[in-house]
Write an enzyme that holds these catalytic residues in place. Structure first.
Site, short mmCIF file in Angstrom:
data_model
loop_
_atom_site.label_atom_id
_atom_site.label_comp_id
_atom_site.label_asym_id
_atom_site.label_seq_id
_atom_site.Cartn_x
_atom_site.Cartn_y
_atom_site.Cartn_z
CB SER A 256 -24.61 -32.25 5.81
OG SER A 256 -24.91 -32.75 7.09
CE LYS A 257 -31.21 -33.23 1.13
NZ LYS A 257 -30.90 -34.08 0.02
NE ARG A 258 -25.15 -36.98 8.38
CZ ARG A 258 -23.90 -36.89 8.75
NH1 ARG A 258 -23.57 -37.14 9.99
NH2 ARG A 258 -22.97 -36.54 7.87
#
Ligand code: GLU
Length: 487
Positions: A256-258
């Protein structure tokens, strides 16, 4: 297969290009190029709410930087245009095909308003709560439909999926998949704003653009039976489907972006080379016949066989990617390495030093460009270091022996004019021979004094050549003082 292979990358312009999207694009590109076919770019911008300004430029830039050049697309007409769905919509194509389905009884107009839809029952399918439309408007007579349309009542067009029976489709990796029709929603094909849904547009476009192979993330697997029903309803042959397994991070959670490295641009900003990223991504789910990992794009084209794609989740291993990037850096032409490394060198070194030589020293030692800083920071200024660093068991040095050596060689180095590596090495070699000691006994304290570091990208004399006489002498004197000597 006599038919020409045609594949497409069909991104929605919603932001940066995720690693998963780049993998789909890469596989589509490789499948086409492996067979001498065409790779198309189609922009899927029918969801106006998700549209992000500038995202189309990111798509072009990313494909170009990654080397995935398309044969046809919005900027390259191949006779199947327009290649942007909002422009295709203006030609009336989606409405025309939706109406054909209505004629066949495979779709119907639905005039239900928001309140009514919200009152319908929902069902949990694959962990997601979905609303199964109750076919209320399927019961309207033709006259009733005509009347509402004439009165301008807002409408959508829905796919008509029977409540009985099953639907089967084929995926190259997952084989035949059969689902109960009762589980399939009468999905919207044309929205109330007149735009087609992605679900409908992708089928119409893939068919009308003669697409032969579709590669996409397996989040689309659950919709695939509905697409299959559309192909069947039109009497069209469906393309070869390849639904790719999820890409996870090291903790087996969806990338994910995280994670901070989920998009191509993130990775480039972190100092990765596009060709290394592309090479690494190719291996996220695909493996070649031979046990090998480094491939140029041309070699991938030659080797790529989509039948060797695996359906188990692929783990994005950042450490491995860094290793691979390091391999690309090592193999790089030194001129190009210098060109790319220069900004990173200049960010640390502001003195007048030979940056080309420093670049050559670090080329084989780094994995990504930002690693450069930690290898070369001592050139700019002697760091704080501990006198204990002079003690080295293997070199048989202690603070005392180091002090003695530095004091001995200082006058020699002060008298020396030629500070080239070779000349310095010869000079110190003379001292080593005279004293009958090992090289390291002399070089270790010298290197410590001129760098203040335990590890350096070069030996003592190489560093002194780069630092020059004045700076080298100053640093050796500082070392002597640190060890309690007088200078
Ligand atoms: N527009 C879809 C997306 O960006 C493409 C899916 C597909 O390849 O069919 O996810």
């Amino acid at each position: 297969m006599s038919e020409t292979i045609r594949t497409r990358y069909a991104p929605s312009p919603t932001g940066r290009m995720h690693v998963g999207n780049l993998r789909s694009a890469l596989y589509e590109f490789l499948i086409a190029k492996h067979e001498g076919g065409a790779f198309l770019l189609r922009i899927e911008d029918t969801d106006q709410e998700r549209y992000v300004e500038g995202a189309v430029d990111i798509i072009y830039r990313t494909l170009e930087t990654a080397g995935l050049l398309h044969d046809e697309g919005p900027d390259k007409d191949g006779g199947f245009g327009p290649y942007v769905q909002s422009e295709r919509m203006k030609t009336g194509i989606y409405m025309e095909y939706a109406k054909k389905l209505v004629e066949k009884g495979e779709a119907y107009y639905c005039f239900c308003d928001k309140e009514r839809l919200e009152s319908l029952r929902t069902e949990v399918v694959e962990g997601k709560e979905i609303m199964l439309y109750d076919k209320h408007c399927l019961g309207l007579s033709r006259a009733e439909v005509e009347e509402k349309l004439a009165a301008g009542v807002p409408f959508v067009i829905r796919q008509n999926i029977p409540n009985e029976g099953t639907t089967t489709f084929h995926d190259e990796l997952y084989g035949d998949i059969t689902v109960e029709n009762a589980e399939l929603d009468d999905m919207i094909l044309i929205k109330s704003d007149g735009y087609p849904t992605y679900n409908f547009a992708n089928v119409v476009d893939d068919h009308t653009m003669n697409i032969t192979h579709v590669v996409r993330g397996n989040e689309y697997l659950s919709s695939a039976p509905k697409y299959q029903r559309l192909y069947d309803a039109f009497g069209w042959e469906s393309p070869v489907y390849i639904h790719l397994p999820l890409i996870t991070d090291e903790t087996h959670k969806k990338l994910s972006k995280r994670s901070g490295h989920s998009s191509f641009e993130d990775l480039l900003e972190q100092g990765f080379l596009p060709e290394a990223v592309v090479n690494y991504i190719a291996l996220l789910g695909w493996s070649p016949e031979e046990n090998r990992e480094i491939f140029t794009l041309d070699e991938l084209i030659e080797q790529f066989d989509y039948r060797r794609i695996s359906k188990s989740p692929a783990v994005f291993d950042y450490t491995k990617l860094k290793w691979m990037n390091g391999e690309y850096l090592k193999a790089m032409d030194p001129e190009r390495f210098f060109e790319l490394a220069e900004p990173y060198l200049r960010a640390v070194i502001h003195r007048d030093l030979d940056l080309k030589k420093i670049a050559a020293m670090v080329q084989t030692r780094i994995e990504i460009f930002p690693d450069i800083a930690e290898h070369i920071d001592f050139f700019e200024a002697l760091p704080e270091y501990d006198a204990a660093m002079y003690t080295h068991k293997k070199m048989k040095t202690t603070a005392e022996t180091s002090l003695a050596v530095l004091c001995d060689v200082l006058p020699l180095l002060e008298a020396q004019e030629d500070y080239s590596n070779d000349a310095l090495y010869a000079l110190l070699g003379g001292y080593v021979a005279e004293k009958g000691v090992k090289n390291g006994y002399v070089m270790w304290p010298l290197r410590t004094a001129v760098s203040g570091k335990q590890m350096t990208p070069g030996g003592a004399t190489e560093l002194m050549e780069l630092l020059g006489k004045d700076e080298s002498i100053a640093r050796i004197k500082a070392g002597i003082a640190k060890l309690g000597g007088n200078v």
